[in-house]
Design a protein around this motif. Structure first.
Motif, short mmCIF file in Angstrom:
data_model
loop_
_atom_site.label_atom_id
_atom_site.label_comp_id
_atom_site.label_asym_id
_atom_site.label_seq_id
_atom_site.Cartn_x
_atom_site.Cartn_y
_atom_site.Cartn_z
N ARG A 40 -3.66 7.21 5.68
CA ARG A 40 -4.40 6.87 4.46
C ARG A 40 -3.65 5.77 3.74
O ARG A 40 -2.45 5.85 3.55
N SER B 89 -4.75 12.18 -6.80
CA SER B 89 -5.20 12.48 -5.43
C SER B 89 -6.65 12.08 -5.20
O SER B 89 -7.12 12.09 -4.08
N TYR C 237 -3.52 3.62 0.19
CA TYR C 237 -3.92 3.56 -1.21
C TYR C 237 -3.38 2.27 -1.83
O TYR C 237 -2.30 1.81 -1.47
N ASP C 238 -4.11 1.74 -2.82
CA ASP C 238 -3.60 0.62 -3.59
C ASP C 238 -2.41 1.14 -4.37
O ASP C 238 -2.52 2.10 -5.13
N TRP C 239 -1.25 0.57 -4.21
CA TRP C 239 -0.03 1.11 -4.80
C TRP C 239 -0.03 1.04 -6.32
O TRP C 239 0.63 1.83 -6.97
N ALA D 261 -7.79 9.12 -5.94
CA ALA D 261 -7.84 7.68 -5.75
C ALA D 261 -8.49 7.36 -4.40
O ALA D 261 -8.27 8.05 -3.42
N LYS D 262 -9.26 6.29 -4.39
CA LYS D 262 -9.96 5.90 -3.16
C LYS D 262 -8.95 5.39 -2.12
O LYS D 262 -8.08 4.58 -2.42
N ALA D 263 -9.07 5.89 -0.92
CA ALA D 263 -8.15 5.52 0.16
C ALA D 263 -8.93 4.93 1.33
O ALA D 263 -10.04 5.33 1.61
N SER E 199 -2.41 4.24 -7.57
CA SER E 199 -2.41 5.50 -6.84
C SER E 199 -1.33 6.49 -7.26
O SER E 199 -1.09 7.43 -6.56
N LYS F 111 0.85 -1.19 0.00
CA LYS F 111 0.00 0.00 0.00
C LYS F 111 0.88 1.24 0.00
O LYS F 111 1.91 1.29 0.67
#
Length: 135
Positions: free
Chosen positions: A37, A48, A39-41, A50-52, A44, A27
């Motif tokens: 937060r 900004s 994020y899917d690496w 991107a769903k976290a 992402s 992540k």
């Protein structure tokens, strides 16, 4: 988490999945003044929007279960409801678990100061300890 929060640390962590196999998933993480937060690496990059997944300090209880193995630090974030989220990161530099724990303590201390100040002001207002005029 509001976008005005200052980023304290940015980098990568591995989070253990909740599934049957409990695989480690990489992540991209941002540690801010009010939480972490995740994020899917893969998706992402610099997006900004991107769903976290947000782990807010107000819902965190502690960071514990630290273990050091083969250059990795394993630790657990315990949420207020008892949920445990397992992470691991590289041991180099200042490990994520230390940064998260210090930020959590800073957040809880700030809340305690604000709460104490509010109680103090409420107490002063209810007891009439205002300055009396001289006659």
């Amino acid at each position: 988490m509001s976008s005005q929060n200052r980023v304290l640390k940015e980098g990568f962590l591995e989070k253990r999945s909740n599934g049957l196999l409990q695989l480690w998933k990489k992540k991209r993480c941002l540690l801010t003044d009010d939480g972490l937060r995740l994020y899917d690496w893969k998706r992402s990059g610099s997006d900004s929007s991107a769903k976290a997944k947000e782990l807010r300090f107000e819902r965190m209880a502690t960071v514990d279960c630290v273990e050091y193995k083969r250059g990795l630090v394993y630790f657990t974030v315990v949420m207020a409801g008892g949920q445990e989220i397992d992470f691991r990161c590289q041991q180099e530099g200042t490990p994520w678990n230390a940064e998260i724990a210090l930020s959590l303590v800073r957040f809880k201390n700030l809340l305690a100061v604000q709460s104490g100040r509010t109680r103090h002001l409420a107490h002063l207002g209810s007891t009439g300890e205002e300055e009396a005029p001289d006659l």
